[in-house]
Design a protein around this motif. Structure first.
Motif, PDB file in Angstrom:
ATOM      1  N   TYR A  88      -4.121  -2.144 -11.487  1.00 43.64           N
ATOM      2  CA  TYR A  88      -2.549  -2.833 -11.109  1.00 43.64           C
ATOM      3  C   TYR A  88      -2.521  -3.394  -9.711  1.00 43.64           C
ATOM      4  N   ASP A  89      -1.719  -3.992  -9.866  1.00 42.28           N
ATOM      5  CA  ASP A  89      -1.846  -4.808  -8.653  1.00 42.28           C
ATOM      6  C   ASP A  89      -0.882  -4.025  -7.677  1.00 42.28           C
ATOM      7  N   GLY A 120      -6.916  -0.518  -8.409  1.00 38.98           N
ATOM      8  CA  GLY A 120      -5.688  -1.023  -7.624  1.00 38.98           C
ATOM      9  C   GLY A 120      -6.289  -2.353  -7.360  1.00 38.98           C
ATOM     10  N   ASN A 121      -6.228  -3.270  -7.725  1.00 36.65           N
ATOM     11  CA  ASN A 121      -6.665  -5.150  -7.315  1.00 36.65           C
ATOM     12  C   ASN A 121      -5.801  -5.463  -6.833  1.00 36.65           C
ATOM     13  N   LYS A 122      -6.177  -6.484  -6.089  1.00 34.75           N
ATOM     14  CA  LYS A 122      -6.030  -7.711  -5.345  1.00 34.75           C
ATOM     15  C   LYS A 122      -5.974  -6.489  -3.930  1.00 34.75           C
ATOM     16  N   LYS A 128       0.952  -8.953   1.385  1.00 34.44           N
ATOM     17  CA  LYS A 128       1.850  -8.382   0.456  1.00 34.44           C
ATOM     18  C   LYS A 128       2.091  -6.807  -0.644  1.00 34.44           C
ATOM     19  N   ARG A 129       1.414  -6.171   0.579  1.00 34.55           N
ATOM     20  CA  ARG A 129       0.689  -4.848   0.180  1.00 34.55           C
ATOM     21  C   ARG A 129       2.257  -4.277  -0.618  1.00 34.55           C
ATOM     22  N   GLU A 134      -2.757   5.416  -1.074  1.00 37.50           N
ATOM     23  CA  GLU A 134      -2.211   6.559  -1.308  1.00 37.50           C
ATOM     24  C   GLU A 134      -2.252   6.987  -2.089  1.00 37.50           C
ATOM     25  N   ARG A 135      -0.601   6.506  -2.853  1.00 40.09           N
ATOM     26  CA  ARG A 135       0.041   6.332  -4.175  1.00 40.09           C
ATOM     27  C   ARG A 135      -1.098   6.169  -4.795  1.00 40.09           C
ATOM     28  N   GLY A 136      -1.990   5.131  -4.858  1.00 41.51           N
ATOM     29  CA  GLY A 136      -3.527   4.827  -5.900  1.00 41.51           C
ATOM     30  C   GLY A 136      -3.493   6.443  -6.049  1.00 41.51           C
TER      31      GLY A 136
END
Ligand SMILES: Nc1nc2c(ncn2[C@@H]2O[C@H](COP(=O)(O)OP(=O)(O)OP(=O)(O)O)[C@@H](O)[C@H]2O)c(=O)[nH]1
Ligand SMILES: [Mg+2]
Ligand SMILES: [Zn+2]
Ligand SMILES: [Zn+2]
Lengths: 211, 542
Positions: A88-89, A120-122, A128-129, A134-136
Motif C-alpha cells: 500500500y501507499d 507500506g511504500n513511499k 503527505k503521509r 503504527e496503523r500499518g
C-alpha cells in the motif's frame, strides 16, 4: 549456458494501482527508480538470483497491475506463488484500507502455504503521509503477517523485504521437508496415522478418514 | 459494460475488455515466462535424472554390504543404518543428519546418500510446495536426426530381445563412487525407448529383492516431458478444452508430399516441429491452412508414442465467436503426417495484417486431451503469396484442468507396501438432482487387483464442490503398479433409483499425459505424496 541455481521461488506483488509495486520491483531488480508513472498492463515479471545461506535462490517476481480490469489475469498468478507482497501507499488511505480486500483475494486464490508480507511504500513522503507506521504495524499484527515500510525512491528496506520473504519461504521449505519425511520414519505423512492404525486396524484397512 | 463501484472503490464487476495491444503485451510476457518455465523444467529434469542415475548405479541392499557402493563392513568403518530406508550403507555413503532438528530420533542420525538426494530433489524442484513434481524435461543426449517410428520400433525390439542381460540398466558410472556426479552419463535417450525398456527389464533385477525396489523406487521408469502443476497461464488468453466447436471444411490430401527443401532450421526446443502451408484467397476471403506434418513430438503414453491432432484458431478472437478448427487424429506416432487442409472464412486483408494463427497440438485421449505443444504465426507473411513454414513447437502450458475435476494424492508407502490414494476434493461436479445439486461419492478400485479391493468414499450431501480428504489403501508392489490402473467413478447418491453417473478418471499404466506422469512419479518417488488435479470425463467406461 544459463546460470545455475538451487531453487526457484515465485513471488508476487499485489496492491492498488499507483502504490509503487513496479517501482519496488524496479529498485530490487535494476537498482533504479523512475519518477514517471506508467501503469502496468496485466502482468510482468523480473528475475533476480540471491544468495541465501550459501544457496543460490532464483526469484521470479511477478508484478501485477493494480487496475481492476486486469483482475482476471492477475489472479491466475496467485496459485503458483510461494510468497506474496501486499503493497500500500502510506500517502493513500484507501490503498491501506484495501489491503483487507487483497488479503481476501489471496485467501480465495492462492495456495494455503503462501508466505505473505505487507509493505507500506513511499515512506519518504512524510509530509503527505496519511497512514501512520503504527496503523500499518497494527494491521500486520491483526493478520499475523510481517510488515515493513519501504521507499522505492530512497531504496529503503526494499532489499530487506525481498530477502525476508525469501528467507521465510526457505524456512518453510526446510520445515515441510522435515515434517514430510523425518529421520526415523519412512513416511512422515503417515506417522501419526500409523498410531491410529495400531488402535483400530480393521477400519484403517477398509477406510481412513482424515477429518 | 457495467462496472459497479462500491464505496471502498473495490469493484465487483470486471472492467472493459482488453484491447488488442494490451493482449499482445500480456502475451509477450507469457511467452517470456514460458521460456523461463522451460529452463526450469530442464533443471528439474536434470535433478530427476541425477537421482535416477544414482539409483541405477547403486549396488542394492545386501547383508553386511553398503547399499550404494557394495563395500562390506570393516572394523574401523562399520556400516550405518539409514534412518529413512533402513538399509545399510558405509560411512562414505551416508550423511549425518543434524540431531538438533529432531531430538526424538537422535539415536539414528544417518541418512544414506540416496535418501538424502531424494530429499534435496524434493526441495530444489519446488515439489515441496506444489505437492508433486513440477513439469520436467529429462536431459537428452544430442542426437543427429531423431528417431523415426520404424527406427524406434526396431530399437525397441532389439532392447526387448536383449532384455535378459542384467547389466542392461547399469550405467557406465563407476560403482565405487555413488555420489560422483554422473548425471549426464546415464541419460542416453531417456524418453520412450527407456520407459519401454525398463518395463521389460524389471523382472530382470534378480539381485534386487522386492524391498529394494520398494524402497528406492523402480529404477528407470521415465516418462518424458509431460506437464503437471506449475503456476500458469492466463485463463482468458489460453484456452483449454479441445473439442473444437467450429465447423470445418476438410479436404484431405491423399498425394504423398514431396520432400521440401529444408528451411533454415528453427531451434527445436524439444517439443518438435510442425510444417504448415498458408494460402490466402482474397476473392473468397478465405484462408486455407494445410497442416502437413509434425516431427519429434513428445511421447504421451507408456510406449512413448502419441495420438496427435491439431487445433487451429485465428487470434485475437472477435467477440465471443469462436473460430476453431481441428484436424483428424493420427494414431500411435510421434511423427504424424496430417496432410489436411482446413479453411477459415471471412478473413479480410486487414485481418491478415493484425491477426495470427495459433496451432495447438493435443494428444487424443478419452480421459482428457493433453496439450503437447503449440506455435503461433503472424498471418502477415502469407498476404502476398502462399507460404510454407516449419515451426518449432513450444512447450505445453500445463494449465490446470477446468470443469468437473478431482484433486487426488497418490503415495506409495514402502512400509505398508501399499498405494495410498487420497481423494482430497472435487470441484464443479455436474448437478443431477432437481434441487440443482448432487450428492456425490466416489468408488475406486485398482485393476488388475489380486485382492479385489473396492473402496467408496462417504456421501457429501448437496454439494458440487465436495471435500473428502479420505484415504484408501491398496496393497500392491511397485512392479505390479507399473501394470495396474486406478479407476475412480463419481456418483450421485439417489434413494429408490439407480445412482446417477457424474464422471470418471483412470490413472495408471495405460493412461496418458498428465495422468500417466502422476502415476509414474508416484512409482518413481515412493513415500512422497503426489497431489494433482485431474479433469473428469463424462463417459462411463466400465
Ligand atoms: N516518492 C515516492 N514515489 C514513489 C515511490 N514508489 C513509487 N513511486 C511513484 O509512484 C508512482 C506509481 O508507481 P508504480 O510503481 O508504477 O505503481 P504500481 O503499483 O506499479 O501501479 P500499477 O502498475 O498501476 O498497479 C510512480 O510515479 C512512482 O514514481 C516511492 O517509494 N516514493
Ligand atoms: Mg505497476
Ligand atoms: Zn558405500
Ligand atoms: Zn536411505
Amino acid at each position: 549456458m544459463a546460470k545455475t541455481y538451487d531453487c526457484l521461488f515465485k513471488l508476487l506483488l499485489i496492491g492498488d494501482s499507483g502504490v509503487g509495486k513496479t517501482s519496488i520491483l524496479f529498485r530490487f531488480s535494476e537498482d533504479a527508480f523512475n519518477i514517471s508513472f506508467i501503469s502496468t498492463i496485466g502482468i510482468d515479471f523480473k528475475i533476480r538470483t540471491i544468495d541465501l545461506d550459501g544457496k543460490k535462490v532464483k526469484l521470479q517476481i511477478w508484478d501485477t497491475a493494480g487496475q481492476e480490469r486486469f483482475r482476471t489475469i492477475t489472479t491466475a498468478y496467485y496459485r503458483g506463488s510461494m510468497g506474496i507482497m501486499l503493497v500500500y501507499d502510506v500517502t493513500n488511505e484507501k490503498s491501506f484500507e484495501n489491503i483487507k480486500n487483497w488479503i481476501r483475494n489471496i485467501e480465495e486464490n492462492a495456495s494455503a502455504d503462501v508466505e505473505k508480507m505487507i509493505l507500506g511504500n513511499k515512506c519518504d513522503l512524510d509530509d503527505k503521509r496519511q497512514v501512520s507506521k503504527e496503523r500499518g504495524e497494527q494491521l500486520a499484527i491483526d493478520y499475523q503477517i510481517k510488515f515493513v515500510e519501504t521507499s522505492a525512491k530512497d531504496s529503503l528496506n526494499v532489499e530487506y523485504a525481498f530477502y525476508t520473504l525469501a528467507r521465510d519461504i526457505k524456512a518453510k521449505m526446510e520445515k515441510k521437508q522435515e515434517a514430510s519425511n523425518p529421520p526415523g520414519a519412512r513416511s512422515g505423512a503417515h506417522v501419526l496415522r500409523a498410531s491410529d492404525q495400531q488402535r483400530k486396524p480393521p477400519s484403517w484397512l477398509s477406510r481412513c478418514s482424515l477429518l | 459494460m457495467c462496472v459497479i463501484r462500491l464505496r471502498t472503490g473495490w469493484c465487483t464487476a470486471r472492467g472493459e475488455p482488453l484491447s488488442a495491444a494490451e493482449r499482445e503485451a500480456v502475451a509477450a510476457v507469457v511467452r517470456r515466462a514460458e521460456q523461463l518455465d522451460e529452463l526450469e523444467a530442464r533443471r528439474v529434469g536434470r535433478l530427476v535424472a541425477r537421482l535416477e542415475g544414482m539409483r541405477r548405479s547403486a549396488q542394492g541392499p545386501a547383508p553386511r554390504a553398503c547399499l550404494l557402493c557394495g563395500e562390506t563392513s570393516r572394523l574401523l568403518a562399520p556400516l550405518r543404518t539409514c534412518s529413512i530406508c533402513r538399509n545399510s550403507a558405509c560411512p562414505k555413503c551416508v550423511i549425518d543428519t543434524p540431531p538438533h532438528r529432531s531430538p526424538i530420533y537422535s539415536r539414528e542420525q544417518y541418512m544414506c546418500n540416496l535418501c538424502a538426494e531424494t530429499r534435496e530433489m524434493w526441495k530444489k524442484s519446488g515439489a515441496w510446495f506444489y505437492k508433486s513434481l513440477p513439469k520436467y524435461i529429462l536431459p537428452e543426449r544430442k542426437v543427429t536426426g531423431r528417431y523415426n517410428d520404424t527406427e524406434l520400433a526396431r530399437s525397441l525390439q532389439v532392447r526387448q530381445e536383449a532384455g535378459n542381460s542384467s547389466n542392461e540398466c547399469k550405467t557406465d558410472s563407476e560403482p565405487g563412487s555413488p555420489l560422483s556426479i554422473h548425471a549426464p552419463s546415464f541419460s542416453r535417450q531417456p524418453s520412450n525407448t527407456d520407459s519401454r525398456k525398463s518395463i521389460s527389464s524389471q523382472d530382470v533385477h534378480h539381485e534386487w529383492s522386492e524391498t529394494d525396489i520398494l524402497t528406492h523406487g523402480v529404477s528407470g521408469l521415465s516418462l518424458h516431458r509431460t506437464e503437471s502443476i506449475t503456476q500458469r497461464s492466463i485463463a482468458g488468453l489460453k484456452r483449454t478444452g479441445s473439442k473444437g466447436s467450429a465447423y470445418s471444411l476438410r479436404s484431405i490430401r491423399k498425394e504423398v508430399p514431396k520432400p521440401q527443401p529444408e528451411k533454415p532450421t528453427i531451434p527445436d526446443s524439444g517439443f518438435g516441429t510442425l510444417e504448415i502451408k498458408l494460402a490466402y484467397d482474397n476473392a473468397t476471403s478465405s484462408l486455407a491452412v494445410t497442416v502437413l506434418r509434425a516431427r519429434g513430438l513428445i511421447g504421451m503414453d507408456m510406449t512413448g508414442l502419441s495420438d496427435p491432432f491439431c487445433r487451429l484458431e485465428i487470434l485475437p478472437r472477435e467477440g465471443t465467436y469462436s473460430n476453431r478448427l481441428r484436424t483428424k487424429t493420427v494414431h500411435k506416432t510421434k511423427n504424424p503426417e496430417f496432410n489436411e487442409t482446413v479453411h477459415f472464412f471471412g478473413i479480410t486483408e486487414s485481418d491478415l495484417a493484425a491477426k495470427s494463427l495459433e496451432i495447438v497440438l493435443f494428444d487424443d485421449d478419452r480421459y482428457g486431451c493433453d496439450e503437447m505443444g503449440s506455435a503461433t504465426v503472424s498471418l502477415r507473411d502469407c498476404a502476398k503469396a502462399p507460404t510454407q513454414l516449419r515451426l518449432a513447437l513450444s512447450g505445453a502450458s500445463g494449465n490446470e484442468p477446468t470443469g468437473p475435476r478431482v484433486l487426488l494424492a497418490l503415495c506409495y508407502n514402502t512400509k505398508k507396501r501399499a498405494l495410498v490414494v487420497t481423494i482430497c476434493r472435487a470441484a464443479e461436479l455436474p448437478p443431477q438432482d432437481s434441487n440443482g445439486y448432487s450428492d456425490p461419492f466416489v468408488k475406486l478400485h485398482l485393476d488388475p487387483d489380486p485382492y479385489h479391493k473396492k473402496h467408496k468414499t462417504s456421501i457429501k450431501w448437496r454439494n458440487l464442490n465436495p471435500v473428502w480428504n479420505e484415504e484408501f489403501l491398496f496393497e500392491t508392489r511397485p512392479t505390479e503398479l507399473s501394470r495396474q490402473n486406478l479407476t475412480l467413478t463419481f456418483w450421485d447418491k439417489d434413494y429408490g433409483k439407480p445412482n446417477d453417473f457424474l464422471g470418471s478418471l483412470v490413472l495408471g499404466a495405460s493412461s496418458k499425459g498428465r495422468r500417466l506422469k502422476h502415476w509414474m512419479d508416484c512409482i518413481k518417488f515412493p513415500d512422497h505424496r503426489h497431489e494433482q488435479w485431474h479433469a473428469l470425463t463424462d463417459t462411463q467406461h466400465l
